[in-house]
Design an enzyme around this catalytic site. Sequence first.
Site, PDB file in Angstrom:
ATOM      1  CE1 TYR A 173      13.871  -6.292   3.805  1.00 30.64           C
ATOM      2  CE2 TYR A 173      15.095  -4.279   4.231  1.00 30.64           C
ATOM      3  CZ  TYR A 173      13.896  -4.929   4.015  1.00 30.64           C
ATOM      4  OH  TYR A 173      12.719  -4.227   4.021  1.00 30.64           O
TER       5      TYR A 173
ATOM      6  CD  GLN B 255      -8.950  -1.493   1.432  1.00 29.80           C
ATOM      7  OE1 GLN B 255      -8.767  -2.467   2.170  1.00 29.80           O
ATOM      8  NE2 GLN B 255      -9.709  -1.543   0.389  1.00 29.80           N
TER       9      GLN B 255
ATOM     10  N   PRO C 297      -2.935  -3.777  -3.008  1.00 34.31           N
ATOM     11  CG  PRO C 297      -3.260  -3.159  -5.234  1.00 34.31           C
ATOM     12  CD  PRO C 297      -2.606  -2.704  -3.975  1.00 34.31           C
TER      13      PRO C 297
ATOM     14  CG  ASP D  53     -11.494 -12.797   0.191  1.00 35.77           C
ATOM     15  OD1 ASP D  53     -11.952 -11.682  -0.071  1.00 35.77           O
ATOM     16  OD2 ASP D  53     -10.273 -12.999   0.398  1.00 35.77           O
TER      17      ASP D  53
ATOM     18  NE  ARG E 116     -13.374 -11.579   6.079  1.00 41.23           N
ATOM     19  CZ  ARG E 116     -12.545 -10.648   5.628  1.00 41.23           C
ATOM     20  NH1 ARG E 116     -12.400 -10.436   4.330  1.00 41.23           N
ATOM     21  NH2 ARG E 116     -11.862  -9.897   6.474  1.00 41.23           N
TER      22      ARG E 116
ATOM     23  CG  HIS F 159      -8.091  -9.826  -1.387  1.00 42.80           C
ATOM     24  ND1 HIS F 159      -9.060 -10.408  -0.606  1.00 42.80           N
ATOM     25  CD2 HIS F 159      -7.528  -8.868  -0.618  1.00 42.80           C
ATOM     26  CE1 HIS F 159      -9.079  -9.828   0.583  1.00 42.80           C
ATOM     27  NE2 HIS F 159      -8.163  -8.884   0.600  1.00 42.80           N
TER      28      HIS F 159
ATOM     29  CB  THR G 146      -9.279  -6.470   8.310  1.00 48.91           C
ATOM     30  OG1 THR G 146      -8.388  -6.633   7.212  1.00 48.91           O
ATOM     31  CG2 THR G 146     -10.507  -5.724   7.838  1.00 48.91           C
TER      32      THR G 146
HETATM   33  N1  LIG Z   1      -4.377  -9.521   1.989  1.00 48.48           N
HETATM   34  C1  LIG Z   1      -5.329  -9.211   2.846  1.00 48.48           C
HETATM   35  O1  LIG Z   1      -6.363  -9.913   2.896  1.00 48.48           O
HETATM   36  C2  LIG Z   1      -5.117  -8.045   3.767  1.00 48.48           C
HETATM   37  C3  LIG Z   1      -5.934  -7.869   4.891  1.00 48.48           C
HETATM   38  C4  LIG Z   1      -5.703  -6.760   5.705  1.00 48.48           C
HETATM   39  C5  LIG Z   1      -4.715  -5.844   5.375  1.00 48.48           C
HETATM   40  N2  LIG Z   1      -3.953  -6.059   4.268  1.00 48.48           N
HETATM   41  C6  LIG Z   1      -2.894  -5.120   3.862  1.00 48.48           C
HETATM   42  O2  LIG Z   1      -1.724  -5.325   4.642  1.00 48.48           O
HETATM   43  C7  LIG Z   1      -0.928  -4.131   4.598  1.00 48.48           C
HETATM   44  C8  LIG Z   1      -0.464  -3.771   5.998  1.00 48.48           C
HETATM   45  O3  LIG Z   1      -1.578  -3.410   6.783  1.00 48.48           O
HETATM   46  P1  LIG Z   1      -1.382  -3.004   8.331  1.00 48.48           P
HETATM   47  O4  LIG Z   1      -2.740  -2.810   8.898  1.00 48.48           O
HETATM   48  O5  LIG Z   1      -0.443  -3.916   8.997  1.00 48.48           O
HETATM   49  O6  LIG Z   1      -0.656  -1.582   8.162  1.00 48.48           O
HETATM   50  P2  LIG Z   1       0.218  -0.832   9.262  1.00 48.48           P
HETATM   51  O7  LIG Z   1       0.239   0.600   8.837  1.00 48.48           O
HETATM   52  O8  LIG Z   1      -0.240  -1.170  10.629  1.00 48.48           O
HETATM   53  O9  LIG Z   1       1.686  -1.459   9.090  1.00 48.48           O
HETATM   54  C9  LIG Z   1       2.463  -1.267   7.969  1.00 48.48           C
HETATM   55  C10 LIG Z   1       3.904  -1.372   8.418  1.00 48.48           C
HETATM   56  O10 LIG Z   1       4.744  -1.320   7.235  1.00 48.48           O
HETATM   57  C11 LIG Z   1       5.901  -0.593   7.614  1.00 48.48           C
HETATM   58  N3  LIG Z   1       6.578  -0.109   6.396  1.00 48.48           N
HETATM   59  C12 LIG Z   1       6.169   0.894   5.577  1.00 48.48           C
HETATM   60  N4  LIG Z   1       7.071   1.070   4.594  1.00 48.48           N
HETATM   61  C13 LIG Z   1       8.043   0.157   4.791  1.00 48.48           C
HETATM   62  C14 LIG Z   1       9.248  -0.161   4.114  1.00 48.48           C
HETATM   63  N5  LIG Z   1       9.620   0.498   3.019  1.00 48.48           N
HETATM   64  N6  LIG Z   1      10.021  -1.139   4.610  1.00 48.48           N
HETATM   65  C15 LIG Z   1       9.663  -1.829   5.724  1.00 48.48           C
HETATM   66  N7  LIG Z   1       8.529  -1.572   6.409  1.00 48.48           N
HETATM   67  C16 LIG Z   1       7.736  -0.593   5.951  1.00 48.48           C
HETATM   68  C17 LIG Z   1       5.381   0.521   8.505  1.00 48.48           C
HETATM   69  O11 LIG Z   1       6.401   1.106   9.265  1.00 48.48           O
HETATM   70  C18 LIG Z   1       4.345  -0.241   9.331  1.00 48.48           C
HETATM   71  O12 LIG Z   1       4.918  -0.768  10.512  1.00 48.48           O
HETATM   72  C19 LIG Z   1      -1.817  -3.087   3.924  1.00 48.48           C
HETATM   73  O13 LIG Z   1      -1.465  -2.994   2.563  1.00 48.48           O
HETATM   74  C20 LIG Z   1      -3.205  -3.663   4.052  1.00 48.48           C
HETATM   75  O14 LIG Z   1      -4.103  -3.180   3.076  1.00 48.48           O
HETATM   76  C21 LIG Z   1      -4.120  -7.140   3.473  1.00 48.48           C
END
Ligand SMILES: NC(=O)c1ccc[n+]([C@@H]2O[C@H](COP(=O)([O-])OP(=O)(O)OC[C@H]3O[C@@H](n4cnc5c(N)ncnc54)[C@H](O)[C@@H]3O)[C@@H](O)[C@H]2O)c1
Length: 316
Positions: free
Chosen positions: A68, A85, A124, A151, A154, A178, A233
């Site tokens: 950090y 999710q 979310p 979105d 898309r 979203h 995704t």
């Molecule tokens: N905004 C959007 O449109 C959108 C689209 C897709 C996914 N997402 C969201 O993005 C997020 C991540 O999805 P993902 O597929 O990469 O998940 P993932 O499980 O592949 O990755 C999450 C990562 O976060 C790390 N992590 C967990 N707790 C932590 C902490 N306290 N400090 C530091 N790192 C930490 C984990 O070790 C992991 O590497 C989810 O909440 C998902 O829903 C958002």
Amino acid sequence: MMLNKRKVVIVGTGMVGMSFAYALLNQNVCDELVLIDINKKRAEGEAADLNHGVAFSSSSMRIYAGNYSDCSDADIVAICAGANQKPGESRLELLQRNTAVFKSIVGPVVRSGFGGVFLVATNPVDIMTRITCELSNFNPSRVVGTGTTLDSARLRYLVGDYFSVDPRNVHAYVIGEHGDSEFVPWSQALISTKRITDIVEKSGDQYSLEDLDKISGLVRGAAQHIIEAKGATYYGIGMAMVRIAKAILQNQNSVLTVSVRLRGEYGKKGVFIGNPAIINKNGVDRTIELELTPDELERMENSCTLLDECFNSIEL
Ligand SMILES: NC(=O)c1ccc[n+]([C@@H]2O[C@H](COP(=O)([O-])OP(=O)(O)OC[C@H]3O[C@@H](n4cnc5c(N)ncnc54)[C@H](O)[C@@H]3O)[C@@H](O)[C@H]2O)c1
């Protein structure tokens, strides 16, 4: 903010974080990229993997797994950490799990002396963006969520396909949460300078409002559809994040439907929600209040109420 050395920190090197990182590298968007994850070994592995691709890219990006304190001189700290999710799980159900994760991230970033813009993707996303703003005590203009950026992309693709027009000439937005209450204000949607509703009305039987409704439904269900097919995704959101990062790092003044704090638009204050905003090196320069029809305004108000209720249910 330093524009000579563009530095991005990604917290959460899972699928979304690394899709963002991979797209940053391929599009040569920054000079320094720091990867942080609670799983330090994973961040190190990801940094090494990306570094081995630098020789094949047009970028001379410095990439490393950090901590950090590395946020102190960053332009953007992107938060993609958190739980994913699950099939059938709503984005709002993820909230409780991800609030705790954010408490462990935002404090250390702020304590580093970070003076740039937070970019939040974790779902979310509207709530997590608001939580980031509250925990950091930053001016809301420096806290941006991905909102309905993906979105809207898309939507533009599907509208372009329906009317056989380049999506880049489609000016249409998805706004609101979203999530399930997001919607398309069709009264504001244009192809070139023509209102889409007028094009439909004058087309005879060729186009219909029912088809537009189907397009809205496809956009709303897109994430769930992909999650059912492949579990998560990430490429699309990674590229949407690059688009927002470019608007910030290159001071572009781009209009993007990010998650922003409303300051009286649509009669609402405080809530973070997807809405067109002008994005530049300072984050949100200003939001654009759309001239919604009464029905659209009601949908926006519903979305705001839902997000407000959800945020108020959390103990920070
Ligand atoms: N905004 C959007 O449109 C959108 C689209 C897709 C996914 N997402 C969201 O993005 C997020 C991540 O999805 P993902 O597929 O990469 O998940 P993932 O499980 O592949 O990755 C999450 C990562 O976060 C790390 N992590 C967990 N707790 C932590 C902490 N306290 N400090 C530091 N790192 C930490 C984990 O070790 C992991 O590497 C989810 O909440 C998902 O829903 C958002």
